[in-house]
Structure formats: structure tokens, C-alpha cells
Design an enzyme around this catalytic site. Structure first.
Site, PDB file in Angstrom:
ATOM      1  N   LYS A   1       0.796  -1.228   0.000  1.00 13.01           N
ATOM      2  CA  LYS A   1       0.000   0.000   0.000  1.00 13.01           C
ATOM      3  C   LYS A   1       0.831   1.281   0.000  1.00 13.01           C
ATOM      4  CE  LYS A   1      -4.449  -1.193   0.171  1.00 13.01           C
ATOM      5  NZ  LYS A   1      -5.474  -0.653  -0.726  1.00 13.01           N
TER       6      LYS A   1
ATOM      7  N   SER B   1       0.550  -9.856  -0.712  1.00 15.33           N
ATOM      8  CA  SER B   1       0.365  -8.402  -0.688  1.00 15.33           C
ATOM      9  C   SER B   1       0.599  -7.759   0.670  1.00 15.33           C
ATOM     10  CB  SER B   1      -1.032  -8.048  -1.194  1.00 15.33           C
ATOM     11  OG  SER B   1      -2.026  -8.675  -0.418  1.00 15.33           O
TER      12      SER B   1
END
Length: 407
Positions: A57, A307
Site C-alpha cells: 500500500k 500483498s
């Protein structure tokens, strides 16, 4: 939100990479032997769980914030997130000297809250889902003038996430399939932009948790659709509606969206921890979960993007237990036997002879269905897998015990 008439381009992703130089880590790709054996070809893990702030992110957040004007920076920024986008925005804001406020759902994992505060953000709580926190953050932006930083539905964010694809195409140049989690769609959109521009032959697959899968109905209807309710252990991809911009990218560039169950996710986390020595959060493991569960056919070499790695330790304990049970390595069952000296020892000896390990035993004598002098025992037992579990249950039944599941 006004949807741009054109999609993010490879040039946008390459420009984002220049902005991120010296800011983010070029994360490694690691071989995954269990998946390589299962799929019959090379399988790699792109380890964004090792990225700064623990997830991908920060890439999109930094690109978005770095492009703010001086006037916008003075107003500060506000975001909403279950944790990873929160940490990405907080870190990016601290690096750029921008004040940040983050709205998080009530019940967000404590480690993510602490990390977000540690990066310098002011944390507020609103709602029980990311969607509800988004509303609160947008209201805060309107009230204070702070710039709202969307977690996925912005071209700069998509371009930043797409830089992962530039790295993995260099690291695994013969890749044929890339698979990753998909919540709102920012990551899979960014990957698809770069991959389809550079290697249109590579298949890009997004994975959602079955209990929070907004993309399949949205793609079926040709527009973003909101789920009535949703919930999953994969809080990082628990998004009730795809973004308008990300939907445009996914519908045009992503080859497939598949779903995985909570049990699939638990098994993947257990495998990554046990065999891969990787600490990964549920949302970060769904690509691996899809490959393990066989919900999609892929051509190797394949790269699965891990992720994020920001998992609450308490959740990890529950997920490991769930994963062990899903893999047939953790059984809970009840057995009735006589409530007299020696009967429990006889039962435990039978279990020991099968090579199983008893974790705990609970006695129940008050059930009206029990006969006088009879006790019901609730047992939790560790085994080596499904076949071993079956052998244990068969041995107990052959010895005259009635084995009941679902305690």
C-alpha cells in the site's frame, strides 16, 4: 467520482517508479516448492509482505501524496482503512512532512492501529467496515479541507501499485501467470496495466474471499455493484463495492476473478508459515489459496503476490488452528465411555497407539442423554493429516467407541 475516459498507462507506472526510487523496497521473489510440486512448474512468491509498513500500500499512497500541490499538503490528508492503507498513508505522509488522519473500523487489528499511530497519523474510529470508515473520512475531508486519499480508486494509486509488476517481470522474465488478491481492485488494476502493456501473453488473475466478493456480480452486471453484507478473515480485501476507476481497469485488462473460502485461506496461511517461513496476513495469502485449492487453472511459471504481512497475533493463532482443522490435522470430537477408573486411560491408550497427540480433554456428566455411570468426553487431538485422522477414527470405532463430531 468522475471516471477518467482513459486507463492508467505504462508510462504512468514508469513515472511512479521514478517517484518511488529510494522510498520503497524492491521486494524479493522466492520459490514456493509446495506449489511448484502441485502445479508441475515453477511457482514464485512476490513478497510484498516484506515491504515498508508491511504491505504494497505504501507504493500507491506515496505516489498520490507526492503529487499533491503545496497548498494541498498544508491542508493535510485523510484516509480510511482496515490497516494497510492506513500505514501506507501514515508512512508516506511522515516522509513528505504532511499531517495525516486515518479513519479505521471499530475492531481493526491492534497491531495495525499501533503501527499507524507509530508512523505519526491521528487515528479515528468509525463504523464496522472499511466502507463505513470511507464515508466518515470523506465527511472529515469536506468539513476540514483535508485531501481525501482513496485506498484504491485513484489513477496515482493504481500507478503506484503497478510498479510491483515492473519488478516481477524483471525478476521472473518467463512468467506466464500473475495472481493476486483483489479487494477494491487497486493492486490487480495496477498489475494488469503494466503486464498487459509489456507482456500481453501473461494472464492476470484476481482473487477475492467468497464472503466478500463484489467483483463477480459487478462484472456480471457491467457496473460496480454493492454487496448487501460481507465479512471475512481477510480484512484487507473486505470491500463491499469495487471502485469506479478500478472496475474500468479490471473489466478491460484482468483475465479472471475467482473466489476462495475461509478454509482455503486458512490452509494457505498455514502452508506459508510452515513450509515457506512466511508471515502473511489473510488478504495477502488469497492468491496462494486459489492455487492450493485448484479453483483456477494456471500456466507456469506463476507468480503469486503476497500483498501484506500485517496480521494480528491473536488472529494468527485462530487461523493456524482453523488451518490445521481444515487440513485434517486437528480433530475435535466426543466419545462416550464408562465413568469408572481406567476407562479414560484405556481410551487415551487407544489414541496413543495410533500416534495421535491429545491436546485437551473435557468431561461432561450432566447431559440427560447419558446413562447412569456414563461420561461424555470432548477431545481435541493433533494428527498428521486427513489419512491419519481417518485411521484414528476407524480405530476408535473398531474398539467400540461412538465417535461424534461437532462439539
Amino acid at each position: 467520482m468522475t471516471v477518467p475516459s482513459e486507463l492508467v498507462t505504462l508510462a504512468d507506472v514508469e513515472a511512479a517508479r521514478q517517484l518511488l526510487a529510494g522510498v520503497i523496497r524492491r521486494t524479493p521473489v522466492e520459490p514456493c516448492r509446495p506449489l511448484t510440486a502441485k502445479l508441475g512448474g515453477p511457482t514464485w512468491l512476490k513478497c510484498e509482505n516484506l515491504q515498508r509498513a508491511g504491505s504494497f500500500k505504501v507504493r500507491g499512497a506515496y505516489v498520490r501524496l507526492a503529487r499533491l500541490s503545496d497548498a494541498e499538503r498544508r491542508r493535510g490528508v485523510v484516509a480510511a482503512s482496515a490497516g494497510n492503507h492506513a500505514q501506507g498513508v501514515a508512512l508516506a505522509a511522515s516522509l513528505l512532512g504532511i499531517a495525516s488522519t486515518v479513519f479505521m473500523p471499530v475492531g481493526a487489528p491492534l497491531p495495525k492501529i499501533a503501527a499507524t499511530k507509530g508512523y505519526g497519523a491521528a487515528v479515528e474510529f468509525a463504523g464496522s467496515t472499511v466502507d463505513e470508515s470511507l464515508v466518515a473520512a470523506q465527511e472529515f475531508a469536506e468539513r476540514t479541507g483535508a485531501v481525501f486519499i482513496h485506498p484504491f480508486d485513484h489513477p496515482d494509486v493504481i500507478a503506484g501499485q503497478g510498479t510491483i509488476a515492473l519488478e516481477l517481470l524483471e525478476q521472473v522474465p518467463d512468467v506466464k501467470t500473475v495472481i493476486t488478491g483483489a479487494g477494491g481492485g487497486g493492486l490487480v488494476s495496477g498489475l494488469a496495466v503494466a503486464i498487459k502493456a509489456m507482456r500481453p501473453d501473461v494472464r492476470v488473475i484476481g482473487v477475492q474471499a467468497a464472503e466478500a466478493a463484489a467483483f463477480p456480480p459487478s462484472l456480471a452486471h457491467g457496473r460496480p455493484m454493492r454487496l448487501g453484507k460481507f465479512g471475512t478473515i481477510a480484512d484487507g480485501i473486505a470491500v463491499g463495492r469495487p471502485g469506479d476507476i478500478t472496475f474500468a481497469h479490471v473489466s478491460k485488462l484482468v483475465d479472471d476473478i475467482v473466489t476462495v473460502s475461509e478454509e482455503d485461506i486458512s490452509r494457505a496461511l498455514l502452508m506459508l508459515l510452515e513450509r515457506g517461513k512466511m508471515v502473511v496476513e489473510p488478504a495477502g495469502s488469497v492468491g496462494v489459496a486459489a492455487l492450493l485449492a485448484g479453483v483456477v487453472q494456471v500456466e507456469t511459471p506463476v507468480v503469486a503476490v503476497l500483498s501484506g504481512g500485517n496480521i494480528d497475533p491473536m488472529l494468527m493463532v485462530r487461523v493456524i488452528e482453523h488451518g490445521l482443522a481444515a487440513a485434517g490435522r486437528y480433530l475435535t470430537f466426543t466419545v462416550r465411555c464408562g465413568d469408572r477408573p481406567g476407562h479414560l486411560a484405556k481410551l487415551l491408550t487407544c489414541i496413543a497407539e495410533q500416534g495421535a497427540n491429545v491436546v485437551d480433554v473435557a468431561h461432561r456428566r450432566q447431559d440427560p442423554r447419558l446413562q447412569l455411570g456414563e461420561v461424555e468426553l470432548g477431545l481435541s487431538v493433533e494428527t498428521r493429516g486427513s489419512e491419519h485422522s481417518d485411521r484414528l477414527v476407524n480405530a476408535l470405532r473398531s474398539a467400540g467407541y461412538t465417535v461424534t463430531f461437532g462439539i
